[in-house]
Design a protein around this motif. Structure first.
Motif: not given
Length: 479
Positions: A128-136, A138-152
Protein backbone atom coordinates in the motif's frame (compact mmCIF):
# COMPACT_ATOMS: atom_id res chain seq x y z
CA UNK A 1 27.61 25.52 13.74
CA UNK A 2 27.38 22.10 15.31
CA UNK A 3 24.61 21.78 17.88
CA UNK A 4 25.17 20.21 21.25
CA UNK A 5 24.77 16.46 21.21
CA UNK A 6 21.47 15.24 22.65
CA UNK A 7 21.38 12.46 25.21
CA UNK A 8 22.07 9.15 23.48
CA UNK A 9 18.83 7.26 23.09
CA UNK A 10 19.23 3.57 23.78
CA UNK A 11 16.16 1.40 23.50
CA UNK A 12 15.86 -1.55 25.92
CA UNK A 13 16.07 -4.23 23.25
CA UNK A 14 19.35 -2.99 21.76
CA UNK A 15 21.61 -5.39 23.61
CA UNK A 16 19.39 -8.36 22.84
CA UNK A 17 19.47 -7.49 19.15
CA UNK A 18 23.23 -6.94 19.20
CA UNK A 19 23.86 -10.36 20.75
CA UNK A 20 21.56 -12.00 18.22
CA UNK A 21 23.14 -10.37 15.19
CA UNK A 22 26.73 -10.76 16.33
CA UNK A 23 26.17 -14.46 16.92
CA UNK A 24 25.12 -15.01 13.33
CA UNK A 25 27.14 -12.55 11.28
CA UNK A 26 29.70 -15.18 10.39
CA UNK A 27 27.36 -17.90 9.23
CA UNK A 28 29.85 -20.70 9.57
CA UNK A 29 30.00 -20.10 13.31
CA UNK A 30 26.24 -20.22 13.85
CA UNK A 31 25.85 -23.68 15.28
CA UNK A 32 23.73 -23.26 18.36
CA UNK A 33 20.08 -22.44 18.93
CA UNK A 34 18.94 -18.94 19.80
CA UNK A 35 19.31 -18.29 23.49
CA UNK A 36 17.88 -14.76 23.37
CA UNK A 37 14.53 -13.41 22.27
CA UNK A 38 13.74 -9.83 21.22
CA UNK A 39 11.26 -7.90 23.28
CA UNK A 40 7.62 -8.27 22.24
CA UNK A 41 6.62 -5.79 19.56
CA UNK A 42 3.37 -3.95 18.99
CA UNK A 43 3.24 -5.46 15.51
CA UNK A 44 4.84 -8.84 16.03
CA UNK A 45 1.74 -10.90 15.34
CA UNK A 46 1.84 -13.18 12.31
CA UNK A 47 0.17 -12.24 9.09
CA UNK A 48 -2.21 -14.60 7.38
CA UNK A 49 -0.37 -17.45 5.72
CA UNK A 50 0.17 -17.93 2.02
CA UNK A 51 1.84 -20.70 0.03
CA UNK A 52 5.60 -20.35 -0.06
CA UNK A 53 7.34 -19.58 -3.33
CA UNK A 54 9.83 -22.03 -4.86
CA UNK A 55 13.12 -21.91 -3.00
CA UNK A 56 11.62 -19.95 -0.10
CA UNK A 57 11.41 -20.84 3.55
CA UNK A 58 8.05 -22.08 4.76
CA UNK A 59 5.72 -19.15 5.49
CA UNK A 60 5.70 -19.25 9.26
CA UNK A 61 8.84 -21.03 10.41
CA UNK A 62 12.11 -22.35 9.09
CA UNK A 63 15.74 -22.56 10.15
CA UNK A 64 18.93 -20.87 9.09
CA UNK A 65 21.52 -22.60 6.95
CA UNK A 66 23.34 -23.41 10.19
CA UNK A 67 20.25 -24.83 11.87
CA UNK A 68 19.03 -21.80 13.82
CA UNK A 69 15.25 -21.54 14.07
CA UNK A 70 13.55 -18.70 12.25
CA UNK A 71 9.90 -17.75 12.60
CA UNK A 72 7.83 -14.91 11.27
CA UNK A 73 6.85 -13.48 14.66
CA UNK A 74 10.45 -13.35 15.90
CA UNK A 75 11.62 -11.77 12.67
CA UNK A 76 8.84 -9.16 12.81
CA UNK A 77 9.77 -8.31 16.39
CA UNK A 78 13.35 -7.61 15.32
CA UNK A 79 12.23 -5.60 12.29
CA UNK A 80 9.75 -3.66 14.42
CA UNK A 81 12.58 -2.73 16.76
CA UNK A 82 14.82 -1.80 13.83
CA UNK A 83 12.46 0.27 11.66
CA UNK A 84 8.99 0.36 13.26
CA UNK A 85 5.76 0.22 11.29
CA UNK A 86 3.08 2.65 12.43
CA UNK A 87 5.64 4.79 14.28
CA UNK A 88 9.06 4.63 12.58
CA UNK A 89 10.25 7.53 14.75
CA UNK A 90 10.20 5.16 17.76
CA UNK A 91 12.48 2.66 16.05
CA UNK A 92 16.22 2.18 16.43
CA UNK A 93 16.92 3.56 12.96
CA UNK A 94 14.68 6.52 13.72
CA UNK A 95 16.48 7.33 16.97
CA UNK A 96 19.99 7.00 15.54
CA UNK A 97 19.31 9.08 12.42
CA UNK A 98 17.59 11.71 14.57
CA UNK A 99 20.83 11.99 16.53
CA UNK A 100 22.81 12.43 13.30
CA UNK A 101 20.72 15.31 12.02
CA UNK A 102 20.72 17.01 15.41
CA UNK A 103 24.52 16.90 15.48
CA UNK A 104 25.35 17.51 11.84
CA UNK A 105 24.43 19.84 9.01
CA UNK A 106 24.82 18.95 5.34
CA UNK A 107 24.71 21.59 2.62
CA UNK A 108 21.18 21.83 1.22
CA UNK A 109 19.54 19.41 3.66
CA UNK A 110 15.89 19.67 4.65
CA UNK A 111 14.65 19.19 8.24
CA UNK A 112 14.85 15.54 9.22
CA UNK A 113 11.82 13.39 9.76
CA UNK A 114 11.53 9.57 9.65
CA UNK A 115 9.81 7.68 6.84
CA UNK A 116 6.04 8.02 6.98
CA UNK A 117 5.42 4.27 7.19
CA UNK A 118 7.16 0.91 6.96
CA UNK A 119 4.87 -1.45 5.08
CA UNK A 120 5.12 -5.22 4.78
CA UNK A 121 3.35 -7.32 2.17
CA UNK A 122 3.22 -10.96 1.06
CA UNK A 123 4.81 -12.46 -2.03
CA UNK A 124 2.78 -11.82 -5.18
CA UNK A 125 0.89 -8.93 -3.60
CA UNK A 126 1.40 -5.18 -3.89
CA UNK A 127 2.21 -2.91 -0.95
CA UNK A 128 0.00 0.00 0.00
CA UNK A 129 2.30 2.75 -1.31
CA UNK A 130 2.12 5.36 -4.04
CA UNK A 131 4.85 3.56 -5.97
CA UNK A 132 2.91 0.33 -6.49
CA UNK A 133 0.44 -0.08 -9.33
CA UNK A 134 -1.39 -2.98 -10.94
CA UNK A 135 0.93 -5.11 -13.04
CA UNK A 136 4.01 -4.38 -10.91
CA UNK A 137 3.73 -7.50 -8.75
CA UNK A 138 6.86 -9.09 -10.21
CA UNK A 139 8.94 -5.98 -9.51
CA UNK A 140 7.95 -6.07 -5.84
CA UNK A 141 8.53 -9.82 -5.39
CA UNK A 142 11.78 -10.58 -3.54
CA UNK A 143 12.38 -6.90 -3.04
CA UNK A 144 12.28 -3.92 -0.70
CA UNK A 145 11.77 -0.37 -1.95
CA UNK A 146 11.66 3.20 -0.73
CA UNK A 147 8.85 5.30 -2.22
CA UNK A 148 9.87 8.99 -2.27
CA UNK A 149 6.41 10.28 -3.24
CA UNK A 150 4.84 9.19 0.07
CA UNK A 151 7.99 8.59 2.17
CA UNK A 152 7.26 4.90 2.79
CA UNK A 153 9.41 1.78 2.91
CA UNK A 154 7.87 -1.48 1.73
CA UNK A 155 9.31 -4.98 1.96
CA UNK A 156 8.31 -8.49 0.89
CA UNK A 157 8.08 -10.27 4.25
CA UNK A 158 8.20 -13.74 2.66
CA UNK A 159 11.50 -12.78 1.05
CA UNK A 160 12.75 -11.48 4.38
CA UNK A 161 11.81 -14.75 6.06
CA UNK A 162 13.65 -16.72 3.37
CA UNK A 163 16.72 -14.52 3.77
CA UNK A 164 16.60 -14.96 7.53
CA UNK A 165 16.66 -18.73 7.07
CA UNK A 166 19.59 -18.44 4.65
CA UNK A 167 21.69 -15.66 6.19
CA UNK A 168 20.28 -14.96 9.68
CA UNK A 169 18.29 -11.90 10.75
CA UNK A 170 21.31 -9.77 9.89
CA UNK A 171 20.22 -9.80 6.23
CA UNK A 172 16.73 -8.22 6.44
CA UNK A 173 17.95 -5.71 9.03
CA UNK A 174 20.66 -4.46 6.68
CA UNK A 175 18.14 -4.30 3.82
CA UNK A 176 15.85 -2.09 5.90
CA UNK A 177 18.82 0.10 6.89
CA UNK A 178 19.66 0.41 3.18
CA UNK A 179 16.12 1.51 2.31
CA UNK A 180 16.10 3.96 5.22
CA UNK A 181 19.30 5.29 3.66
CA UNK A 182 17.29 6.21 0.55
CA UNK A 183 15.00 8.23 2.79
CA UNK A 184 18.05 10.02 4.21
CA UNK A 185 19.15 10.78 0.65
CA UNK A 186 15.84 12.48 -0.02
CA UNK A 187 16.56 14.80 2.93
CA UNK A 188 20.30 15.37 2.48
CA UNK A 189 20.13 15.73 -1.30
CA UNK A 190 20.09 12.47 -3.24
CA UNK A 191 22.75 11.71 -5.84
CA UNK A 192 21.75 10.78 -9.38
CA UNK A 193 19.55 7.71 -9.67
CA UNK A 194 22.17 5.10 -10.49
CA UNK A 195 24.65 2.76 -8.84
CA UNK A 196 26.08 5.68 -6.84
CA UNK A 197 22.72 6.07 -5.11
CA UNK A 198 22.57 2.40 -4.17
CA UNK A 199 26.18 2.19 -2.97
CA UNK A 200 25.63 5.25 -0.81
CA UNK A 201 22.62 3.52 0.75
CA UNK A 202 24.82 0.45 1.39
CA UNK A 203 27.30 2.77 3.12
CA UNK A 204 24.49 4.18 5.30
CA UNK A 205 23.51 0.59 6.13
CA UNK A 206 27.08 -0.08 7.25
CA UNK A 207 26.94 2.99 9.48
CA UNK A 208 23.89 1.57 11.20
CA UNK A 209 25.36 -1.91 11.51
CA UNK A 210 28.22 -0.63 13.66
CA UNK A 211 26.40 2.04 15.67
CA UNK A 212 23.55 -0.32 16.52
CA UNK A 213 25.80 -3.17 17.63
CA UNK A 214 24.86 -5.56 14.80
CA UNK A 215 28.53 -6.24 14.09
CA UNK A 216 30.64 -8.19 16.60
CA UNK A 217 32.33 -6.02 19.22
CA UNK A 218 35.20 -7.98 20.73
CA UNK A 219 37.69 -5.21 21.45
CA UNK A 220 40.00 -6.81 18.86
CA UNK A 221 39.60 -4.69 15.75
CA UNK A 222 41.39 -7.20 13.52
CA UNK A 223 38.94 -9.94 14.53
CA UNK A 224 35.98 -7.59 14.09
CA UNK A 225 36.99 -6.55 10.57
CA UNK A 226 37.69 -10.15 9.53
CA UNK A 227 34.26 -11.24 10.80
CA UNK A 228 32.59 -8.33 9.04
CA UNK A 229 34.24 -9.09 5.71
CA UNK A 230 33.42 -12.80 5.93
CA UNK A 231 29.79 -12.04 6.72
CA UNK A 232 29.50 -9.51 3.91
CA UNK A 233 31.06 -11.82 1.34
CA UNK A 234 28.56 -14.49 2.29
CA UNK A 235 25.63 -12.07 2.25
CA UNK A 236 26.28 -10.20 -0.99
CA UNK A 237 27.87 -12.97 -3.04
CA UNK A 238 25.50 -15.78 -2.08
CA UNK A 239 22.59 -13.37 -2.15
CA UNK A 240 23.53 -12.49 -5.70
CA UNK A 241 23.31 -16.20 -6.56
CA UNK A 242 20.20 -17.11 -4.53
CA UNK A 243 18.10 -14.16 -5.70
CA UNK A 244 19.36 -13.57 -9.22
CA UNK A 245 15.91 -12.33 -10.29
CA UNK A 246 15.65 -9.80 -7.48
CA UNK A 247 16.22 -6.17 -8.38
CA UNK A 248 17.81 -5.70 -4.95
CA UNK A 249 20.77 -7.86 -6.01
CA UNK A 250 20.93 -6.73 -9.66
CA UNK A 251 24.58 -5.61 -10.26
CA UNK A 252 23.39 -3.29 -13.00
CA UNK A 253 21.19 -1.44 -10.50
CA UNK A 254 22.96 -1.82 -7.16
CA UNK A 255 26.58 -2.53 -8.10
CA UNK A 256 28.72 -5.66 -8.02
CA UNK A 257 29.05 -7.73 -4.82
CA UNK A 258 32.61 -6.42 -4.41
CA UNK A 259 31.52 -2.79 -4.79
CA UNK A 260 28.73 -3.32 -2.29
CA UNK A 261 31.04 -4.97 0.24
CA UNK A 262 33.39 -1.99 -0.03
CA UNK A 263 30.54 0.53 0.31
CA UNK A 264 29.07 -1.24 3.37
CA UNK A 265 32.55 -1.55 4.89
CA UNK A 266 33.19 2.16 4.30
CA UNK A 267 30.21 2.97 6.50
CA UNK A 268 30.93 0.28 9.07
CA UNK A 269 34.62 1.10 9.50
CA UNK A 270 33.96 4.81 9.88
CA UNK A 271 32.24 4.08 13.22
CA UNK A 272 35.33 3.12 15.17
CA UNK A 273 35.31 2.32 18.86
CA UNK A 274 38.44 4.28 19.80
CA UNK A 275 38.38 6.18 22.05
CA UNK A 276 34.56 6.22 22.27
CA UNK A 277 33.11 2.82 23.30
CA UNK A 278 29.67 3.83 21.96
CA UNK A 279 30.26 5.31 18.49
CA UNK A 280 27.52 7.35 16.88
CA UNK A 281 26.80 7.42 13.16
CA UNK A 282 27.63 11.11 12.78
CA UNK A 283 31.35 10.75 12.09
CA UNK A 284 30.75 8.29 9.28
CA UNK A 285 28.26 10.37 7.32
CA UNK A 286 30.88 12.34 5.31
CA UNK A 287 32.39 9.07 4.07
CA UNK A 288 29.02 7.98 2.74
CA UNK A 289 28.21 11.36 1.22
CA UNK A 290 31.28 10.90 -0.95
CA UNK A 291 29.48 8.16 -2.88
CA UNK A 292 27.67 10.91 -4.75
CA UNK A 293 30.91 11.07 -6.78
CA UNK A 294 31.47 7.32 -7.08
CA UNK A 295 33.19 6.03 -10.21
CA UNK A 296 34.14 2.46 -11.10
CA UNK A 297 37.78 1.53 -11.83
CA UNK A 298 38.88 4.59 -9.89
CA UNK A 299 42.30 4.01 -8.38
CA UNK A 300 45.74 5.58 -8.06
CA UNK A 301 49.09 3.80 -8.02
CA UNK A 302 51.46 5.02 -5.30
CA UNK A 303 54.70 3.14 -5.75
CA UNK A 304 53.83 -0.59 -5.92
CA UNK A 305 50.63 -0.03 -3.87
CA UNK A 306 47.27 0.67 -5.49
CA UNK A 307 44.80 2.91 -3.67
CA UNK A 308 41.12 2.48 -4.44
CA UNK A 309 40.22 6.16 -4.36
CA UNK A 310 37.87 7.44 -1.69
CA UNK A 311 34.58 8.57 -3.28
CA UNK A 312 34.26 12.32 -3.05
CA UNK A 313 37.85 12.79 -1.82
CA UNK A 314 39.82 13.38 -5.03
CA UNK A 315 43.57 13.55 -4.47
CA UNK A 316 46.20 15.41 -6.48
CA UNK A 317 49.91 14.83 -6.95
CA UNK A 318 52.08 17.44 -5.30
CA UNK A 319 55.52 16.33 -6.40
CA UNK A 320 55.95 12.80 -5.07
CA UNK A 321 53.11 13.16 -2.56
CA UNK A 322 49.52 12.14 -3.26
CA UNK A 323 47.54 14.67 -1.22
CA UNK A 324 43.86 14.24 -0.36
CA UNK A 325 42.26 17.33 1.21
CA UNK A 326 39.85 17.33 4.12
CA UNK A 327 36.15 16.94 3.32
CA UNK A 328 34.29 20.23 3.73
CA UNK A 329 30.76 19.07 2.90
CA UNK A 330 29.52 18.92 6.48
CA UNK A 331 29.96 20.88 9.69
CA UNK A 332 32.02 18.04 11.16
CA UNK A 333 35.76 18.56 10.67
CA UNK A 334 37.76 15.92 8.83
CA UNK A 335 41.46 15.16 8.40
CA UNK A 336 43.79 15.64 5.45
CA UNK A 337 45.65 12.67 3.96
CA UNK A 338 49.10 12.42 2.38
CA UNK A 339 50.68 9.31 0.88
CA UNK A 340 54.15 8.87 -0.60
CA UNK A 341 56.32 5.97 -1.66
CA UNK A 342 59.80 5.90 -0.12
CA UNK A 343 61.94 3.68 -2.40
CA UNK A 344 64.66 3.10 0.21
CA UNK A 345 63.85 3.10 3.91
CA UNK A 346 66.73 4.09 6.21
CA UNK A 347 66.82 0.70 7.97
CA UNK A 348 66.54 -2.87 6.70
CA UNK A 349 63.93 -3.78 9.30
CA UNK A 350 60.85 -3.12 7.18
CA UNK A 351 58.01 -1.01 8.61
CA UNK A 352 58.77 -1.23 12.31
CA UNK A 353 58.73 1.18 15.23
CA UNK A 354 62.52 1.51 14.89
CA UNK A 355 62.02 2.47 11.25
CA UNK A 356 59.49 5.13 12.22
CA UNK A 357 61.85 6.65 14.77
CA UNK A 358 64.65 6.74 12.22
CA UNK A 359 62.38 8.51 9.72
CA UNK A 360 61.45 11.06 12.38
CA UNK A 361 65.13 11.73 13.11
CA UNK A 362 65.90 12.25 9.43
CA UNK A 363 62.90 14.23 8.22
CA UNK A 364 60.77 15.25 11.20
CA UNK A 365 63.05 16.55 13.98
CA UNK A 366 60.16 18.42 15.61
CA UNK A 367 57.93 15.33 15.85
CA UNK A 368 56.81 14.04 19.22
CA UNK A 369 55.40 10.46 19.26
CA UNK A 370 52.41 10.17 21.58
CA UNK A 371 50.92 6.67 21.34
CA UNK A 372 51.06 3.63 19.03
CA UNK A 373 48.10 2.99 16.73
CA UNK A 374 47.01 -0.68 16.33
CA UNK A 375 47.82 -1.68 12.78
CA UNK A 376 47.57 -5.48 12.64
CA UNK A 377 44.31 -5.39 10.67
CA UNK A 378 45.84 -2.93 8.16
CA UNK A 379 48.77 -5.21 7.29
CA UNK A 380 47.58 -8.05 5.08
CA UNK A 381 51.13 -8.73 3.85
CA UNK A 382 54.54 -7.34 4.70
CA UNK A 383 55.04 -5.15 7.77
CA UNK A 384 53.51 -1.99 9.18
CA UNK A 385 53.75 0.46 12.07
CA UNK A 386 51.91 3.64 13.05
CA UNK A 387 51.97 6.22 15.85
CA UNK A 388 49.84 9.15 16.89
CA UNK A 389 52.06 12.23 16.79
CA UNK A 390 52.40 15.98 17.11
CA UNK A 391 54.87 17.87 14.91
CA UNK A 392 56.08 21.44 15.45
CA UNK A 393 58.16 23.31 12.89
CA UNK A 394 59.50 26.86 12.71
CA UNK A 395 59.21 28.84 9.49
CA UNK A 396 61.88 31.24 8.22
CA UNK A 397 59.73 34.20 9.26
CA UNK A 398 59.83 33.02 12.86
CA UNK A 399 56.26 31.69 13.00
CA UNK A 400 55.55 28.23 14.35
CA UNK A 401 53.41 25.57 12.67
CA UNK A 402 51.88 22.65 14.53
CA UNK A 403 50.06 19.60 13.20
CA UNK A 404 48.99 16.33 14.73
CA UNK A 405 47.61 13.03 13.55
CA UNK A 406 48.85 9.57 12.57
CA UNK A 407 52.22 8.75 11.04
CA UNK A 408 52.24 5.26 9.49
CA UNK A 409 54.39 3.17 7.15
CA UNK A 410 53.58 -0.06 5.30
CA UNK A 411 56.29 -2.14 3.62
CA UNK A 412 55.79 -5.11 1.25
CA UNK A 413 57.52 -8.44 1.68
CA UNK A 414 61.06 -8.52 0.28
CA UNK A 415 61.15 -4.79 -0.45
CA UNK A 416 63.41 -2.03 0.85
CA UNK A 417 60.76 0.64 0.32
CA UNK A 418 57.74 1.75 2.29
CA UNK A 419 54.45 3.57 1.84
CA UNK A 420 54.24 6.63 4.09
CA UNK A 421 50.70 7.44 5.31
CA UNK A 422 50.02 10.73 7.08
CA UNK A 423 46.61 11.56 8.54
CA UNK A 424 46.78 15.08 9.95
CA UNK A 425 45.16 18.33 11.05
CA UNK A 426 46.75 21.73 11.50
CA UNK A 427 46.19 21.72 15.25
CA UNK A 428 47.93 20.49 18.41
CA UNK A 429 47.25 16.98 19.62
CA UNK A 430 44.23 16.79 21.96
CA UNK A 431 45.28 16.78 25.59
CA UNK A 432 42.03 15.45 27.06
CA UNK A 433 40.58 12.53 25.11
CA UNK A 434 37.42 12.60 27.23
CA UNK A 435 36.23 15.96 25.89
CA UNK A 436 33.51 15.47 23.23
CA UNK A 437 35.24 17.69 20.66
CA UNK A 438 38.49 15.74 21.12
CA UNK A 439 36.66 12.43 20.82
CA UNK A 440 35.39 13.61 17.45
CA UNK A 441 38.90 14.50 16.31
CA UNK A 442 40.45 11.22 17.44
CA UNK A 443 37.63 9.15 15.96
CA UNK A 444 38.04 10.88 12.62
CA UNK A 445 41.84 10.56 12.51
CA UNK A 446 41.95 6.90 13.48
CA UNK A 447 38.92 6.13 11.30
CA UNK A 448 40.53 7.89 8.33
CA UNK A 449 43.69 5.85 8.79
CA UNK A 450 41.73 2.60 8.65
CA UNK A 451 39.71 3.81 5.67
CA UNK A 452 42.92 4.44 3.73
CA UNK A 453 44.60 1.17 4.67
CA UNK A 454 41.36 -0.70 3.89
CA UNK A 455 41.45 0.70 0.34
CA UNK A 456 45.03 -0.34 -0.38
CA UNK A 457 45.94 -3.31 -2.54
CA UNK A 458 49.49 -4.36 -1.73
CA UNK A 459 51.97 -5.52 -4.39
CA UNK A 460 52.03 -8.97 -2.78
CA UNK A 461 48.24 -9.28 -3.22
CA UNK A 462 48.30 -7.86 -6.74
CA UNK A 463 50.85 -10.54 -7.67
CA UNK A 464 48.39 -13.29 -6.67
CA UNK A 465 44.81 -12.13 -7.49
CA UNK A 466 43.48 -15.68 -6.91
CA UNK A 467 44.50 -15.67 -3.23
CA UNK A 468 41.68 -16.84 -0.97
CA UNK A 469 42.22 -14.00 1.53
CA UNK A 470 42.48 -11.29 -1.13
CA UNK A 471 41.50 -7.84 0.17
CA UNK A 472 38.19 -6.47 -1.10
CA UNK A 473 40.07 -3.42 -2.41
CA UNK A 474 42.04 -5.70 -4.74
CA UNK A 475 38.84 -7.29 -6.06
CA UNK A 476 37.04 -3.99 -6.42
CA UNK A 477 39.75 -2.10 -8.31
CA UNK A 478 38.78 -3.71 -11.62
CA UNK A 479 35.03 -3.43 -11.19
Amino acid sequence: MRAASPPMRRLPARRVLAVTMAACLVLASCAESWNVTPEPSRNASSSSSSPSSPGRASPEASSTAAGLPVDRAAMQAILEFTAGTTEPSNSDLGALWQEVFEELEVDGQRPYGPPARVVRYRAGALPDTNCAASGMERLFTDNARYCPSDGSIAYDEDWFLAMSAEFSYFAPVTVLAHEWGHHVQSIAGAPRLDIATELQADCFSGLYATASGLLPHTGDRSTELTAMEQGLRTWFQLGDERYADSEWFDPGVHGSPQQRIMAFSTGAQSNIDYPNPKPSMTGGVPWCLGYEDFAAKDYTDIGPYRLLNIPGRRGTWQGDVYAIPADARTTRGTSSIALAWIPDLPLDSGATEAQLRRLWEVGYPGLTPIAPVPIDQAVTSGTGAAWYYENRTAAEDGTNHVESGIFGVLSPDDDQGGLLILIYRDAPAPTDAEQPENVDVLEDEVGTFYQVTGRLCSPDERADPSAEQLEVACMTEVQ
